[in-house]
Design a protein around this motif. Structure first.
Motif, PDB file in Angstrom:
ATOM      1  N   ASP A  61     -28.643  -8.989  37.529  1.00 42.65           N
ATOM      2  CA  ASP A  61     -28.582  -7.907  36.577  1.00 42.65           C
ATOM      3  C   ASP A  61     -28.726  -6.730  37.243  1.00 42.65           C
ATOM      4  OD1 ASP A  61     -28.128  -9.809  34.605  1.00 42.65           O
ATOM      5  OD2 ASP A  61     -30.135  -9.722  33.493  1.00 42.65           O
ATOM      6  N   ARG A  75     -17.359  -6.512  29.892  1.00 48.31           N
ATOM      7  CA  ARG A  75     -18.213  -5.164  29.154  1.00 48.31           C
ATOM      8  C   ARG A  75     -17.530  -4.124  28.405  1.00 48.31           C
ATOM      9  NH1 ARG A  75     -23.339  -6.173  31.605  1.00 48.31           N
ATOM     10  NH2 ARG A  75     -23.982  -4.393  30.196  1.00 48.31           N
ATOM     11  N   ARG A 126     -24.453 -13.430  25.477  1.00 54.61           N
ATOM     12  CA  ARG A 126     -24.773 -14.872  25.352  1.00 54.61           C
ATOM     13  C   ARG A 126     -23.644 -15.488  24.387  1.00 54.61           C
ATOM     14  NH1 ARG A 126     -30.490 -16.537  25.696  1.00 54.61           N
ATOM     15  NH2 ARG A 126     -31.725 -14.927  26.738  1.00 54.61           N
ATOM     16  N   ARG A 146     -25.759  -6.032  40.222  1.00 55.85           N
ATOM     17  CA  ARG A 146     -24.188  -5.896  40.001  1.00 55.85           C
ATOM     18  C   ARG A 146     -23.751  -4.522  39.930  1.00 55.85           C
ATOM     19  NH1 ARG A 146     -25.541  -7.666  33.826  1.00 55.85           N
ATOM     20  NH2 ARG A 146     -25.980  -5.334  33.061  1.00 55.85           N
ATOM     21  N   ARG A 205     -31.699 -14.118  37.797  1.00 53.80           N
ATOM     22  CA  ARG A 205     -31.424 -13.486  36.772  1.00 53.80           C
ATOM     23  C   ARG A 205     -31.427 -11.652  36.994  1.00 53.80           C
ATOM     24  NH1 ARG A 205     -31.499 -13.149  30.992  1.00 53.80           N
ATOM     25  NH2 ARG A 205     -33.271 -14.615  30.745  1.00 53.80           N
TER      26      ARG A 205
HETATM   27  O1  CDP Z   1     -33.531 -12.218  26.122  1.00 53.96           O
HETATM   28  P1  CDP Z   1     -33.306 -11.904  27.664  1.00 53.96           P
HETATM   29  O2  CDP Z   1     -34.127 -11.071  27.758  1.00 53.96           O
HETATM   30  O3  CDP Z   1     -33.803 -13.152  28.638  1.00 53.96           O
HETATM   31  O4  CDP Z   1     -31.835 -11.931  27.603  1.00 53.96           O
HETATM   32  P2  CDP Z   1     -30.790 -10.984  26.837  1.00 53.96           P
HETATM   33  O5  CDP Z   1     -31.305  -9.464  26.586  1.00 53.96           O
HETATM   34  O6  CDP Z   1     -30.425 -11.970  25.766  1.00 53.96           O
HETATM   35  O7  CDP Z   1     -29.609 -10.885  27.929  1.00 53.96           O
HETATM   36  C1  CDP Z   1     -28.844 -11.974  28.594  1.00 53.96           C
HETATM   37  C2  CDP Z   1     -28.019 -11.663  29.560  1.00 53.96           C
HETATM   38  O8  CDP Z   1     -27.101 -10.710  29.106  1.00 53.96           O
HETATM   39  C3  CDP Z   1     -28.916 -10.669  30.773  1.00 53.96           C
HETATM   40  O9  CDP Z   1     -29.378 -11.331  31.634  1.00 53.96           O
HETATM   41  C4  CDP Z   1     -27.859  -9.696  31.358  1.00 53.96           C
HETATM   42  O10 CDP Z   1     -27.138 -10.509  32.305  1.00 53.96           O
HETATM   43  C5  CDP Z   1     -26.610  -9.667  30.046  1.00 53.96           C
HETATM   44  N1  CDP Z   1     -26.866  -8.151  29.323  1.00 53.96           N
HETATM   45  C6  CDP Z   1     -26.230  -7.192  29.844  1.00 53.96           C
HETATM   46  O11 CDP Z   1     -25.651  -7.429  30.912  1.00 53.96           O
HETATM   47  N2  CDP Z   1     -26.178  -6.157  29.132  1.00 53.96           N
HETATM   48  C7  CDP Z   1     -26.778  -5.851  27.821  1.00 53.96           C
HETATM   49  N3  CDP Z   1     -26.746  -4.831  27.289  1.00 53.96           N
HETATM   50  C8  CDP Z   1     -27.421  -7.026  27.274  1.00 53.96           C
HETATM   51  C9  CDP Z   1     -27.422  -8.354  27.999  1.00 53.96           C
END
Ligand code: CDP
Length: 218
Positions: free
Chosen positions: A176, A97, A40, A179, A172
């Protein structure tokens, strides 16, 4: 040197993994890292600079510039749904990443407080900390998750329409999960916890039973 215990918590948006991670960290006296906040923060930094989060060069520069004490990591604007969207775009980029890997591994191996770490995200058990002592995969139906997200947004004083939040969440989830790099999926040795019919206390108690079986009581 013996390594400190790590609890890895993965799952889709609004599954309740953040709440669980915070409560487990508080219970065990471990440090907690919400890894979604890193993606974020990258998305928000690009948006604030007037850029395009879909541009790999801009996203990579923002990821490389991110440091642990950065104020963007605690910015209230991080929680916005436009930032969640930007985060899922930058999170699909291999180099972004890779740039965030060291930050997360350093936290897991040398957590603040020196007792242990809880990391939550999408690829903690599968990629960041494959040797974590305990892995949880927290999930819930997309409808339940959309309702939860609407309540969170409303509690933060933001206007939210359930149909729109539901569509955003489906998009989303799709991005996620499909990908090529670090797709969202449970690790083979993860305990899968479906919280669709559980409240926060019930989810915590189920998670705690599993964590105790792995690392002992808090
Ligand atoms: O809070 P919420 O679960 O909505 O989202 P978040 O955990 O804050 O993550 C936001 C976005 O970051 C996700 O939709 C993933 O695309 C990405 N993310 C990721 O790819 N890998 C992680 N370890 C954490 C988040």
């Amino acid at each position: 040197m013996t390594s400190l215990p790590v609890i890895a918590i993965d799952g889709p948006a609004a599954s309740g993994k953040g709440t669980l991670a915070r409560r487990l960290a508080a219970g065990y006296g471990f440090a907690h890292l919400d890894t979604g906040s890193l993606y974020r923060a990258v998305g928000l930094s690009v948006l604030r600079a007037g850029g395009d989060p879909a541009d790999e060069g801009q996203a990579l520069s923002a990821a490389q510039a991110l440091s642990p004490g950065d104020s963007v990591l605690t910015d209230p604007a991080l929680r916005g749904d436009n930032v969640a969207h930007a985060a899922s775009l930058v999170a699909a980029m291999v180099e972004v990443r890779a740039a965030l890997l060291k930050f997360q591994r350093d936290f897991a191996t040398r957590p603040p407080g020196g007792r242990g770490a809880v990391l939550d995200g999408r690829d903690i058990g599968t990629g960041i900390c494959p040797n974590a002592e305990a892995k949880l995969f927290v999930t819930a139906s997309v409808e339940v998750r959309a309702e939860r997200r609407v309540k969170e947004l409303q509690a933060a004083g933001l206007h939210a329409i359930v149909e729109i939040v539901l569509e955003d969440m489906k998009a989303r989830d799709e991005r996620d999960s499909r990908r090529a790099v670090a797709p969202l999926r449970p690790a083979v040795d993860a305990f899968v916890l479906d919280t669709s019919a559980l409240d926060a206390d019930q989810a915590f108690s189920a998670a705690l039973t599993f964590i105790r079986s792995r690392i002992g009581p808090a």
